[in-house]
Design a protein around this motif. Structure first.
Motif, short mmCIF file in Angstrom:
data_model
loop_
_atom_site.label_atom_id
_atom_site.label_comp_id
_atom_site.label_asym_id
_atom_site.label_seq_id
_atom_site.Cartn_x
_atom_site.Cartn_y
_atom_site.Cartn_z
N GLY A 92 6.25 3.48 8.89
CA GLY A 92 5.66 4.80 8.72
C GLY A 92 4.35 5.07 9.43
N VAL A 93 3.90 4.13 10.27
CA VAL A 93 2.67 4.36 11.03
C VAL A 93 2.91 5.51 12.02
N LYS A 94 1.93 6.40 12.15
CA LYS A 94 2.10 7.62 12.94
C LYS A 94 1.57 7.53 14.36
N ALA A 95 0.75 6.51 14.64
CA ALA A 95 0.22 6.37 16.00
C ALA A 95 -0.10 4.90 16.25
N TYR A 132 0.80 -1.22 0.00
CA TYR A 132 0.00 0.00 0.00
C TYR A 132 0.84 1.27 0.00
N ARG A 133 2.12 1.14 -0.21
CA ARG A 133 2.99 2.31 -0.07
C ARG A 133 2.54 3.48 -0.95
N ALA A 134 2.23 3.19 -2.21
CA ALA A 134 1.82 4.26 -3.13
C ALA A 134 0.44 4.80 -2.77
N ILE A 135 -0.48 3.89 -2.43
CA ILE A 135 -1.84 4.30 -2.11
C ILE A 135 -1.86 5.22 -0.89
N LEU A 136 -1.03 4.89 0.10
CA LEU A 136 -1.06 5.60 1.36
C LEU A 136 -0.04 6.73 1.47
#
Length: 203
Positions: free
Chosen positions: A90-93, A62-66
């Protein structure tokens, strides 16, 4: 926009109630975000009920989608090792699924403003793992020159891995007083959280 991804209706309902009038949409798959690419935002991902989506997330599919989506992951039993892996992709929380609504909104605000939000026990575990850069006993970090004697004392306890309650007990002061000192220390250090403070002191 807040995207809500969970197979558990009780979790969705809890999120929607906490968000109130904030714009949100329920999705069954992260692929559905493609239908809303004109509205980048934050994704709430329930890890317990979305194992397939989580696996695809880990794989990098999902790198491109997200690219323009900030991810907040939720789990009923959060684990520091899982948290580290999520941060690495890369999750932020990362938080408990049943986080209090007030804290959920605080976490969302932090992420929307470019920060990272982690549940307190995870931050405490990370702080304990990070050893500040060793210096001669007579040498203090440059920041310490801006701190009062009491703030220096608290900064040292923060770097030792203590949380606010432990600092309060150690110094025989109230948690409210500790919080006020910690807020001042972070302002002077130009950071917003314990992890950022410890990383700064490590430099």
């Amino acid at each position: 926009m807040v995207y809500l991804c969970s197979g558990d209706i009780s979790v969705i309902t809890r999120w929607e109630n906490a968000l109130g009038e904030k714009k949100s949409v329920v999705i069954e798959s992260l692929d559905e975000i493609n239908d809303h690419m004109d509205e980048p935002g934050v994704l709430f991902l329930d890890m317990d009920s979305s194992p397939a989506e989580l696996k695809r997330l880990y794989s990098g599919e999902y790198r491109a989608i997200l690219e323009d989506i900030k991810i907040m992951a939720f789990e009923k039993v959060p684990d520091p090792q899982t948290g580290k892996r999520l941060l690495s992709i890369g999750v932020k929380a990362y938080a408990n699924t049943w986080i209090m609504p007030l804290h959920l909104l605080s976490a969302l605000d932090t992420v929307e403003n470019g920060g990272i939000w982690l549940y307190p026990e995870f931050v405490h575990a990370l702080v304990n793992e990070i050893k500040p850069k060793s210096r001669p006993e007579t040498e203090e970090p440059a920041l310490f020159g801006k701190l009062t004697h009491r703030e220096k004392e608290l900064a040292g306890l923060i770097l030792s891995g203590m949380n606010n309650a432990q600092i309060a007990a150690h110094l025989s002061i109230s948690e409210r007083t500790v919080k006020a000192h910690v807020t001042n220390i972070f302002k002077k250090a130009h950071v917003s959280d314990r992890l950022s403070f410890v990383l700064l002191m490590k430099e």
